[in-house]
Design a protein around this motif. Structure first.
Motif, short mmCIF file in Angstrom:
data_model
loop_
_atom_site.label_atom_id
_atom_site.label_comp_id
_atom_site.label_asym_id
_atom_site.label_seq_id
_atom_site.Cartn_x
_atom_site.Cartn_y
_atom_site.Cartn_z
N MET A 1 -3.56 -13.73 20.77
CA MET A 1 -3.62 -12.38 21.28
C MET A 1 -4.01 -11.43 20.14
SD MET A 1 -0.59 -10.19 23.04
CE MET A 1 0.07 -8.96 21.95
N ALA A 2 -5.01 -10.64 20.35
CA ALA A 2 -5.43 -9.64 19.37
C ALA A 2 -4.38 -8.54 19.31
CB ALA A 2 -6.77 -9.06 19.75
N MET A 3 -4.26 -7.94 18.15
CA MET A 3 -3.34 -6.83 18.00
C MET A 3 -3.93 -5.86 16.98
SD MET A 3 0.77 -6.70 17.16
CE MET A 3 0.69 -7.89 15.85
N HIS A 4 -3.66 -4.59 17.20
CA HIS A 4 -4.09 -3.55 16.28
C HIS A 4 -2.86 -2.77 15.84
CE1 HIS A 4 -7.91 -4.64 17.99
NE2 HIS A 4 -8.51 -3.91 17.07
N VAL A 5 -2.94 -2.25 14.64
CA VAL A 5 -1.82 -1.48 14.09
C VAL A 5 -2.32 -0.12 13.62
CG1 VAL A 5 -2.04 -2.45 11.77
CG2 VAL A 5 0.15 -1.58 12.51
N GLU A 6 -1.48 0.87 13.83
CA GLU A 6 -1.76 2.21 13.33
C GLU A 6 -0.68 2.53 12.31
OE1 GLU A 6 -3.19 6.04 15.54
OE2 GLU A 6 -1.02 5.86 15.80
N VAL A 7 -1.11 2.89 11.10
CA VAL A 7 -0.19 3.27 10.04
C VAL A 7 -0.32 4.78 9.86
CG1 VAL A 7 0.45 2.96 7.62
CG2 VAL A 7 -0.54 1.03 8.92
N PHE A 8 0.76 5.48 10.09
CA PHE A 8 0.75 6.94 10.02
C PHE A 8 1.76 7.38 8.95
CE2 PHE A 8 2.40 10.98 12.23
CZ PHE A 8 1.51 11.79 11.55
N ARG A 9 1.23 7.73 7.78
CA ARG A 9 2.06 8.23 6.68
C ARG A 9 2.07 9.75 6.77
NH1 ARG A 9 -0.04 5.57 1.24
NH2 ARG A 9 1.61 6.93 0.52
N HIS A 10 3.25 10.36 6.60
CA HIS A 10 3.32 11.81 6.75
C HIS A 10 4.56 12.41 6.10
CE1 HIS A 10 5.46 9.96 10.12
NE2 HIS A 10 6.19 11.07 10.20
N ARG A 11 4.44 13.70 5.83
CA ARG A 11 5.56 14.51 5.36
C ARG A 11 5.63 15.74 6.26
NH1 ARG A 11 7.28 12.91 0.23
NH2 ARG A 11 5.75 11.62 -0.85
N VAL A 12 6.83 16.03 6.72
CA VAL A 12 7.05 17.17 7.61
C VAL A 12 7.43 18.39 6.78
CG1 VAL A 12 8.47 18.05 9.51
CG2 VAL A 12 7.79 15.64 9.48
N ASP A 47 11.34 8.97 -1.48
CA ASP A 47 10.83 10.31 -1.82
C ASP A 47 10.64 11.20 -0.59
OD1 ASP A 47 8.57 9.25 -0.62
OD2 ASP A 47 7.27 9.51 -2.36
N GLY A 48 11.06 10.72 0.58
CA GLY A 48 10.99 11.52 1.79
C GLY A 48 9.76 11.30 2.66
N GLU A 49 8.77 10.59 2.14
CA GLU A 49 7.60 10.29 2.97
C GLU A 49 8.03 9.38 4.12
OE1 GLU A 49 3.06 8.62 2.61
OE2 GLU A 49 4.57 7.75 1.29
N ARG A 50 7.47 9.63 5.29
CA ARG A 50 7.75 8.80 6.47
C ARG A 50 6.52 7.97 6.79
NH1 ARG A 50 10.71 13.30 10.33
NH2 ARG A 50 12.17 13.96 8.73
N VAL A 51 6.77 6.77 7.28
CA VAL A 51 5.69 5.88 7.69
C VAL A 51 6.01 5.37 9.09
CG1 VAL A 51 4.42 3.76 7.22
CG2 VAL A 51 5.24 5.17 5.31
N LEU A 52 5.09 5.60 10.01
CA LEU A 52 5.21 5.08 11.37
C LEU A 52 4.22 3.94 11.51
CD1 LEU A 52 5.52 6.96 14.68
CD2 LEU A 52 3.79 5.19 14.43
N LEU A 53 4.71 2.79 11.95
CA LEU A 53 3.85 1.65 12.26
C LEU A 53 3.82 1.51 13.77
CD1 LEU A 53 5.17 -0.94 9.66
CD2 LEU A 53 3.14 0.51 9.49
#
Length: 105
Positions: A1-12, A47-53
């Motif tokens: 099964m193919a899969m794709h990932v989105e990596v979203f690094r952010h600081r609010v 350091d407070g950075e957030r990462v959403l996978l």
């Protein structure tokens, strides 16, 4: 099964934390309703950075998420005010190894 990932690094931006919390809660509801969405997790660095996978079944599923009207609005708010910085990477998973967790009986 193919899969794709989105990596979203952010600081609010702390001045927009409340708006971020509201937008995030709504986006979780929206993305969970989309065909091809698998799951996501959020991590916070020291350091407070957030990462959403985010995991999706296909690139088409990520595209559907990308153009969803409510997600487009949230992205605009993020770019304009909510995030002090962000970085998004979309990638195809070419190999994956995992060890499922054991559930105590």
């Amino acid at each position: 099964m193919a899969m794709h990932v989105e990596v979203f690094r952010h600081r609010v931006d702390p001045d927009f934390q409340g708006e971020f919390d509201d937008l995030y809660a709504r986006m979780v509801t929206v993305v969970r309703g989309l065909k091809g969405y698998i799951s996501h997790k959020v991590f916070t660095a020291e350091d407070g950075e957030r990462v959403l996978l985010g995991y999706f079944e296909s690139f088409d599923a990520i595209e559907e998420w990308d153009v969803h009207p409510e997600h487009k609005y949230a992205k605009e708010r993020g770019k304009a005010d909510v995030f002090t910085e962000y970085d998004v990477i979309v990638a195809e998973v070419v190999e994956r190894h995992s060890k499922p967790s054991r559930v105590a009986s």
